[in-house]
Design a protein around this motif. Structure first.
Motif, PDB file in Angstrom:
ATOM      1  N   TYR A 186      44.146  36.907  45.451  1.00 51.10           N
ATOM      2  CA  TYR A 186      43.319  37.897  44.767  1.00 51.10           C
ATOM      3  C   TYR A 186      44.192  39.095  44.405  1.00 51.10           C
ATOM      4  CZ  TYR A 186      39.224  35.219  46.121  1.00 51.10           C
ATOM      5  OH  TYR A 186      38.289  34.221  46.271  1.00 51.10           O
ATOM      6  N   GLY A 187      44.041  39.579  43.181  1.00 46.88           N
ATOM      7  CA  GLY A 187      44.874  40.672  42.689  1.00 46.88           C
ATOM      8  C   GLY A 187      44.488  42.041  43.206  1.00 46.88           C
ATOM      9  N   GLY A 218      37.847  36.855  41.024  1.00 47.40           N
ATOM     10  CA  GLY A 218      38.593  35.627  40.772  1.00 47.40           C
ATOM     11  C   GLY A 218      39.919  35.616  41.498  1.00 47.40           C
ATOM     12  N   ALA A 219      40.257  34.457  42.062  1.00 47.22           N
ATOM     13  CA  ALA A 219      41.554  34.258  42.704  1.00 47.22           C
ATOM     14  C   ALA A 219      42.482  33.595  41.694  1.00 47.22           C
ATOM     15  CB  ALA A 219      41.405  33.375  43.941  1.00 47.22           C
ATOM     16  N   GLN A 277      41.953  31.837  36.690  1.00 50.42           N
ATOM     17  CA  GLN A 277      41.375  32.397  37.912  1.00 50.42           C
ATOM     18  C   GLN A 277      40.190  31.557  38.351  1.00 50.42           C
ATOM     19  OE1 GLN A 277      39.702  36.352  37.478  1.00 50.42           O
ATOM     20  NE2 GLN A 277      39.598  36.104  35.266  1.00 50.42           N
ATOM     21  N   LEU A 278      40.046  31.461  39.664  1.00 52.80           N
ATOM     22  CA  LEU A 278      38.999  30.651  40.283  1.00 52.80           C
ATOM     23  C   LEU A 278      37.956  31.577  40.892  1.00 52.80           C
ATOM     24  CD1 LEU A 278      38.172  27.718  41.334  1.00 52.80           C
ATOM     25  CD2 LEU A 278      39.288  28.424  43.461  1.00 52.80           C
ATOM     26  N   VAL A 279      36.714  31.419  40.456  1.00 49.62           N
ATOM     27  CA  VAL A 279      35.594  32.168  41.031  1.00 49.62           C
ATOM     28  C   VAL A 279      34.739  31.168  41.790  1.00 49.62           C
ATOM     29  CG1 VAL A 279      33.544  33.555  40.538  1.00 49.62           C
ATOM     30  CG2 VAL A 279      35.622  33.875  39.170  1.00 49.62           C
TER      31      VAL A 279
END
Length: 149
Positions: free
Chosen positions: A21-22, A28-29, A116-118
Motif C-alpha cells: 500500500y502506498g 488499493g495495494a 492496484q488490487l482492491v
C-alpha cells in the motif's frame, strides 16, 4: 478505523513482490510486474503481465484489479478489461492484461507497479425469474435518460 483482512499470498516465482500500500489510507495495494526483462507494449496492443503471485482471498471477498492512475496518465496503460476480478476460489497466478491506449509504444520494467488490487466483500445474487418487475419513475430509460447534463 480501517478494517484489515488477512490474505494468504504465495510467491510462484522467487522474484515476485508482495502487494504493498502506498499510504496508510490507500484502498488499493500495488501489484508489481514479475518479469525478467523489459516488455514493450505497442500502441493498441494488450499484453498479459505476470505478478508471480497467487492468493487465497477469504470466501465472500473478491480482489478487484484497477488501473494505477500514474501508469494510465503517464504511459496510457490500463487493464484491458477495465476491472479484473480475482475470485476467492481462484488459486492460479494473478495476471494483469495491460492495454496500451496511447499512440506510442510503452515499456514495462521488471518490478514496476502495474495495477492496484482492491479487496472488497460481495453479495451473490439469488436470481428469480418473474413475469413482471415493479414500476419506478425511471422505468426502462437507459443511457443518458436521467438528465441532460
Amino acid at each position: 478505523m480501517i478494517n484489515k483482512l488477512p490474505v494468504n499470498i504465495k510467491k510462484i516465482k522467487p522474484n515476485a513482490t508482495v502487494p504493498t500500500y502506498g499510504s496508510a489510507n490507500a484502498a488499493g495495494a500495488d501489484l508489481y510486474a514479475c518479469i525478467d526483462s523489459d516488455i514493450t507494449i505497442a500502441s493498441g496492443e494488450t499484453i498479459l503481465i505476470p505478478t508471480g503471485l497467487s492468493m487465497e482471498l477469504p470466501e465472500g471477498y473478491a480482489g478487484l484489479i484497477y488501473a494505477r492512475s500514474g501508469l494510465a496518465s503517464k504511459k496510457g496503460l490500463a487493464p484491458a478489461n477495465k476491472v479484473g476480478v480475482v475470485d476467492s476460489d481462484y488459486r492460479g497466478e494473478v495476471m494483469v492484461a495491460l492495454h496500451n491506449h496511447s499512440n506510442k509504444d510503452a515499456v514495462i520494467e521488471p518490478g514496476e507497479r502495474i495495477a492496484q488490487l482492491v479487496i472488497t466483500p460481495y453479495l451473490m445474487g439469488i436470481f428469480t425469474e418473474v413475469d413482471a418487475l415493479g414500476d419506478t419513475e425511471r422505468g426502462s430509460g437507459g443511457f443518458g435518460s436521467t438528465g441532460t447534463h
